[in-house]
Design an enzyme around this catalytic site. Structure first.
Site, PDB file in Angstrom:
ATOM      1  N   LYS A 126     -99.592 -40.405  56.113  1.00 58.21           N
ATOM      2  CA  LYS A 126     -99.552 -41.808  56.529  1.00 58.21           C
ATOM      3  C   LYS A 126    -100.630 -42.535  55.748  1.00 58.21           C
ATOM      4  O   LYS A 126    -101.624 -41.942  55.317  1.00 58.21           O
ATOM      5  CB  LYS A 126     -99.811 -41.951  58.024  1.00 58.21           C
ATOM      6  CG  LYS A 126     -99.075 -43.114  58.658  1.00 58.21           C
ATOM      7  CD  LYS A 126     -97.604 -42.833  58.836  1.00 58.21           C
ATOM      8  CE  LYS A 126     -96.910 -43.981  59.568  1.00 58.21           C
ATOM      9  NZ  LYS A 126     -95.495 -43.677  59.838  1.00 58.21           N
ATOM     10  N   ASP A 166     -93.840 -49.159  57.243  1.00 60.42           N
ATOM     11  CA  ASP A 166     -94.275 -49.069  58.638  1.00 60.42           C
ATOM     12  C   ASP A 166     -94.606 -50.504  59.054  1.00 60.42           C
ATOM     13  O   ASP A 166     -94.140 -51.453  58.411  1.00 60.42           O
ATOM     14  CB  ASP A 166     -95.484 -48.129  58.770  1.00 60.42           C
ATOM     15  CG  ASP A 166     -95.750 -47.705  60.214  1.00 60.42           C
ATOM     16  OD1 ASP A 166     -96.553 -48.372  60.882  1.00 60.42           O
ATOM     17  OD2 ASP A 166     -95.139 -46.725  60.685  1.00 60.42           O
TER      18      ASP A 166
END
Length: 445
Positions: A126, A166
């Site tokens: 991430k 995201d």
């Protein structure tokens, strides 16, 4: 909780201080897998947990850029490459002023388990920045994205680390990021997912998480001979995940009566679908406030975070971490909610999660329910490799099949470990054991 797990969590808080979201994610996972650790001393002897909670690599860098007033700005960029045990690092980028290293470590840890659960050859990662794209011009966002990629490109590639979107990173941002990546790498490849279908992307990529979450909830309901038909549904958020979850819920017969943004929530008992949902999609593209909805359609708008106090049958949190606290969870139960399916990552506090688990209602954890983006990203890679373009119907059918398989895997694993119906236990154990066994086989690396 076993004494071993309790001691491990205490040590984690000391060695990774000031990262409560990361602590919670590890705690919740280990609570579920504790019996597996007790029965398999090889996992403990090989220090698998100690290795699992340490990212393979953390990249932190400055991102200098020039805003529309010709002022030099500096933001911080991150990439947490958590695990490549099962495949290349894979995970989204988040652009939001609340981004911290601790939040990205929590998200990368969850992504690692999530990707393991899909059985696809994907590791977990991430990344992102404390940059806020809201209210910025396209040119300002482009300058930021290009500067961000000027550093990150050297760590990215289809067999190394695969980027996706995201919060705060949608089609616009992904386009700018990929354009600079392609320029710097001199390659047109799958290092960035979520591309537009016209230049290497796949249809239904923006819809994937929301659609997949709705499909997962439908599978949960089916275990009790139930469905979305006629059900009142609340969905937090009004961004990409929430909008497409609402769209799929409507096609499955549900009636979405409440949605939210960071300031408040709307309630429309007639249902948010069709023209109303299209309006919200356009509003999202414009980054406009949600209150505009009640200026055009029936319904009410309320300030504050209390969407979960609206009486509904099904709740689908799609906004952010820890958005549902104990009071919210009890309000949902008090008002007759029988199913909660997580579209966001870790949207319940630990105490709220325990309230729902003890209640016996259907409860789908995010690491299983919001796998859709990882699944469709794999479809995008396959299409890039084969030079094919699959139709929206084919993508949706394949997505449904894989979400059903993930649900069934969680359900079956829960039964095997003496917790029938507990999808949290099933998801964590299924994800952990695949990852742990691979780590054992690959040696101390």
């Amino acid at each position: 909780m076993s004494s071993f797990v309790a001691s491990f969590i205490a040590d984690l808080r000391n060695t990774h201080p000031g990262q409560p979201e990361f602590h919670q994610a590890v705690h919740d996972a280990l609570m579920a897998v504790a019996p597996v650790l007790e029965k398999n001393p090889a996992y403990r002897d090989a220090a698998l947990l100690e290795r699992l909670v340490e990212p393979e690599r953390v990249i932190i860098f400055r991102v200098p850029w020039v805003d529309d007033d010709n002022r030099v700005r500096i933001n911080r960029g991150y990439r947490v490459e958590f695990s490549s045990t099962l495949g290349p690092f894979k995970g989204g980028l988040r652009f939001h002023p609340g981004v911290t290293l601790g939040i990205l470590k929590f998200l990368a840890f969850e992504q690692t388990l999530k990707n393991s659960l899909t059985t696809l050859p994907l590791g977990g990662a991430k990344g992102g920045s404390d940059f806020d794209p809201k209210g910025r011009s396209d040119q300002a966002v482009m300058r930021f994205c290009q500067s961000f990629m000027n550093e990150l490109f050297r760590h990215v590639g289809p067999h190394i680390d695969i980027l996706a979107g995201d919060i705060g990173v949608d089609r616009r941002e992904l386009g700018f990021l990929y354009g600079q990546y392609k320029r710097l790498r001199n390659a047109f490849d799958s290092g960035v997912m979520g591309k537009a279908p016209a230049w290497g992307g796949t249809v239904l990529r923006p819809e994937a998480t929301g659609y997949g979450c709705a499909w997962f909830a439908a599978e949960m309901l089916a275990t009790r001979n139930d469905s979305f038909a006629g059900k009142r549904v609340a969905i937090s958020g009004s961004g990409t995940v929430a909008l497409y979850a609402a769209e799929k819920v409507a096609t499955l017969g549900g009636r979405v009566v409440a949605m939210s943004d960071s300031h408040g929530f709307i309630v429309d008992d007639q249902g948010i679908a069709g023209e109303k949902l299209e309006f919200l999609k356009q509003r999202n593209d414009r980054r406009a406030p949600l209150r505009e909805y009640v200026e055009k359609f029936d319904g009410s708008y309320s300030e504050g975070p209390h969407i979960w106090h609206v009486p509904v049958d099904i709740a689908i949190p799609c906004a952010t971490q820890n958005e549902i606290n104990t009071e919210d969870a009890r309000a949902l139960l008090r008002n007759g909610c029988t199913c909660v399916c997580e579209g966001a990552n870790q949207p319940l506090t630990a105490d709220a999660s325990m309230v729902l688990q003890e209640s016996g209602i259907l409860y789908g954890p995010g690491k299983a329910a919001n796998c859709g983006a990882a699944v469709v990203s794999a479809f995008e890679t396959a299409q890039n490799t084969l030079g094919l373009n699959w139709s929206a119907e084919e993508i949706d059918s394949r997505l449904h099949d894989l979400m059903r398989a993930i649900h069934d895997r969680c359900l079956r694993t829960a039964v095997e470990h003496g917790c029938p119906g507990n999808l949290i236990v099933g998801a964590n154990i299924a994800a952990f054991t695949r990852l742990a066994d691979a780590m054992l086989e690959q040696g101390v690396v």
